[in-house]
Design an enzyme around this catalytic site. Structure first.
Site, PDB file in Angstrom:
ATOM      1  N   SER A  63     -51.272  33.972  29.280  1.00 10.98           N
ATOM      2  CA  SER A  63     -51.911  33.695  30.582  1.00 10.98           C
ATOM      3  C   SER A  63     -53.431  33.674  30.536  1.00 10.98           C
ATOM      4  CB  SER A  63     -51.473  34.733  31.619  1.00 10.98           C
ATOM      5  OG  SER A  63     -50.154  34.479  31.996  1.00 10.98           O
ATOM      6  N   LYS A  66     -55.051  30.516  31.410  1.00 14.99           N
ATOM      7  CA  LYS A  66     -55.095  30.008  32.794  1.00 14.99           C
ATOM      8  C   LYS A  66     -56.514  29.808  33.342  1.00 14.99           C
ATOM      9  CE  LYS A  66     -50.560  32.028  33.937  1.00 14.99           C
ATOM     10  NZ  LYS A  66     -49.897  33.193  34.574  1.00 14.99           N
ATOM     11  N   TYR A 186     -48.040  23.293  29.709  1.00 15.15           N
ATOM     12  CA  TYR A 186     -48.403  24.663  30.112  1.00 15.15           C
ATOM     13  C   TYR A 186     -47.920  25.671  29.062  1.00 15.15           C
ATOM     14  CZ  TYR A 186     -47.712  29.166  32.353  1.00 15.15           C
ATOM     15  OH  TYR A 186     -47.691  30.510  32.606  1.00 15.15           O
ATOM     16  N   TYR A 238     -53.197  40.238  38.496  1.00 17.11           N
ATOM     17  CA  TYR A 238     -51.985  40.152  39.337  1.00 17.11           C
ATOM     18  C   TYR A 238     -51.998  41.229  40.427  1.00 17.11           C
ATOM     19  CZ  TYR A 238     -50.825  37.349  35.300  1.00 17.11           C
ATOM     20  OH  TYR A 238     -50.865  36.437  34.308  1.00 17.11           O
ATOM     21  N   VAL A 256     -49.196  38.090  28.515  1.00 16.86           N
ATOM     22  CA  VAL A 256     -48.019  38.902  28.163  1.00 16.86           C
ATOM     23  C   VAL A 256     -47.887  39.201  26.677  1.00 16.86           C
ATOM     24  CG1 VAL A 256     -46.319  38.556  29.992  1.00 16.86           C
ATOM     25  CG2 VAL A 256     -46.550  36.850  28.199  1.00 16.86           C
TER      26      VAL A 256
HETATM   27  O1  DON Z   1     -45.407  31.519  31.654  1.00 17.11           O
HETATM   28  C1  DON Z   1     -45.217  32.624  31.170  1.00 17.11           C
HETATM   29  O2  DON Z   1     -44.396  33.414  31.633  1.00 17.11           O
HETATM   30  C2  DON Z   1     -46.018  33.034  29.951  1.00 17.11           C
HETATM   31  N1  DON Z   1     -46.227  31.928  29.094  1.00 17.11           N
HETATM   32  C3  DON Z   1     -47.358  33.579  30.372  1.00 17.11           C
HETATM   33  C4  DON Z   1     -47.236  34.739  31.339  1.00 17.11           C
HETATM   34  C5  DON Z   1     -48.296  35.763  31.158  1.00 17.11           C
HETATM   35  O3  DON Z   1     -48.995  35.824  30.182  1.00 17.11           O
HETATM   36  C6  DON Z   1     -48.382  36.794  32.218  1.00 17.11           C
HETATM   37  N2  DON Z   1     -49.456  37.751  31.961  1.00 17.11           N
HETATM   38  N3  DON Z   1     -49.569  38.867  31.811  1.00 17.11           N
END
Ligand code: DON
Length: 405
Positions: A63, A66, A186, A238, A256
């Site tokens: 993320s 982003k 994405y 978040y 994540v």
């Molecule tokens: O889209 C997703 O779920 C993962 N590629 C990225 C989510 C993420 O990194 C949330 N952050 N803490």
């Protein structure tokens, strides 16, 4: 002497070796990482990177991609057009929440639904989209980033939720192009491989009005960085955003894989990595490291800094001879000494060879020094003395309270 900043980073890591949390399990490839890894890096305005711990460890950016793709979308379409597609309000929900605001837009570009929407906006031409994301994020890092194909495929196979988010936004006419292709791009952007040093440089580029401190390239205009950092501040962590604001207080984004990136405008970019996550999806140790750095180095945005000016007035490269025939190097500091200014001054002191010259540090042009600056300067003096130098501090205004002279 060696500048004490890396030693301090090591101390911080030592104090943050908690074992709580779980590695992300929902992306099969991420569940296989070594959970004990811990690393931190810090990049300054002039492109110096200090690091400690497992700084060579590589991981996928997830993320943290982003905010950068949001920056690219803003550069491509302008702020007003992007705001038509995705809002800037904190959601108070989990990162993968299925929700839209009353206007039918994703609430912000930091949660998955908003990020997938901004990916669709990264390039007007869908055939150029991936190329633009790849070259854009590489320019922020100052080197060409690669995709971890196994993480990419592993996540693409379990992408039903992200697909459903994309189709929902498409149904509200806020997503550009084909949802399946957008989600693939994405997921690919999330699988770009970085280390903590890359994150620190990318963060510093945002904190440096869009100019990469190492390559000198202006990646995006300053106004875009202000927008991106603002949204990171309110939405980047978040539903832990409120705690983050009060305990840490600089714009940040988590991923994540266990990474966190922090950017303090005009001062410093930070990258942290440790895979175990809390219930919000933020690295447990990463949060703790950022709390410590913020407290120790006075990085909270709401703690107003004194007006800064360039710290180094002069440093004699060749020693002069004093009246007793001894070699003396004189360093004149000026302006306001907070963390960033003191770090630069310490780095200059670190260039002095280990010889028997006398070091004279003149603080008479210093207008203000905060507690961090005092601590750092005293430590620099201590280390120079350990190196065998006689150190004289000219401190007529008693900035250091009469100590270390
Ligand atoms: O889209 C997703 O779920 C993962 N590629 C990225 C989510 C993420 O990194 C949330 N952050 N803490």
């Amino acid at each position: 002497m060696h500048t004490p900043v890396p030693d301090h980073l090591l101390d911080v890591l030592d104090q943050c070796s908690l074992d709580d949390g779980e590695v992300a399990g929902y992306i099969p490839e991420l569940a296989r990482v070594d959970p004990a890894q811990l690393a931190v890096a810090l990049c300054t305005l002039d492109g110096t990177v200090h690091s400690a711990g497992d700084a060579e460890a590589r991981f996928t950016i997830q993320s943290i991609s982003k905010p950068f793709v949001y920056a690219l979308a803003l550069a491509e379409h302008g702020t007003a057009a992007v705001l038509e597609h995705v809002g800037v309000e904190p959601s108070g929900n989990a990162f993968n929440e299925i929700s839209l605001d009353p206007l039918g837009r994703p609430r912000n570009p930091m949660i998955n639904i908003g990020a997938i929407t901004t990916t669709s906006l990264a390039s007007i031409d869908p055939d150029q989209r991936w190329q633009r994301i790849h070259s854009g994020l590489s320019a922020f890092a100052g080197r060409e980033l690669e995709v971890d194909e196994s993480v990419y495929r592993s996540e693409l196979e379990i992408s039903s939720r992200n697909m459903s988010l994309a189709y929902m936004v498409k149904a509200h006419d806020r997503l550009e192009g084909d949802p399946d292709r957008v989600v693939a791009d994405y997921v690919r952007q999330c699988a770009l491989v970085v280390d903590v040093r890359d994150l620190a440089v990318m963060a510093m580029t945002l904190a440096n009005q869009g100019r990469n401190p190492i390559t000198g390239e202006e990646v995006v205009p300053a106004a875009i960085c202000r927008q991106v950092l603002s949204v990171m501040m309110t939405c980047g962590m978040y539903d832990a955003a409120g705690d983050w604001m009060s305990n840490v207080g600089f714009p940040a984004k988590s991923g994540v894989s266990g990474c966190i990136m922090g950017a303090l405008p005009g001062q410093v970019g930070i990258g942290v990595f440790s895979p175990r996550l809390d219930r919000f999806g933020n690295s447990v140790r990463g949060v703790r490291v950022c709390e410590r750095l913020s407290a120790d180095m006075g990085l909270h945005l709401m703690q107003a800094p004194e007006a800064a000016s360039h710290v180094l007035h002069s440093l004699g490269d060749t020693p002069e001879t004093d009246k007793d025939g001894d070699g003396v190097r004189q360093m004149q500091l000026q302006g306001s000494l907070h963390f960033a200014a003191s770090e630069a001054a310490l780095r200059e002191l670190a260039r002095i060879p280990e010889d028997d010259t006398i070091i004279e540090i003149d603080l008479d042009r210093v207008t203000a020094i905060n507690s961090v600056g005092k601590r750092m300067l005293r430590e620099g003096v201590r280390r120079l003395r350990l190196d065998g130098h006689e150190v004289r501090v000219l401190d007529g205004q008693q900035h250091l309270g009469g100590q270390d002279q």
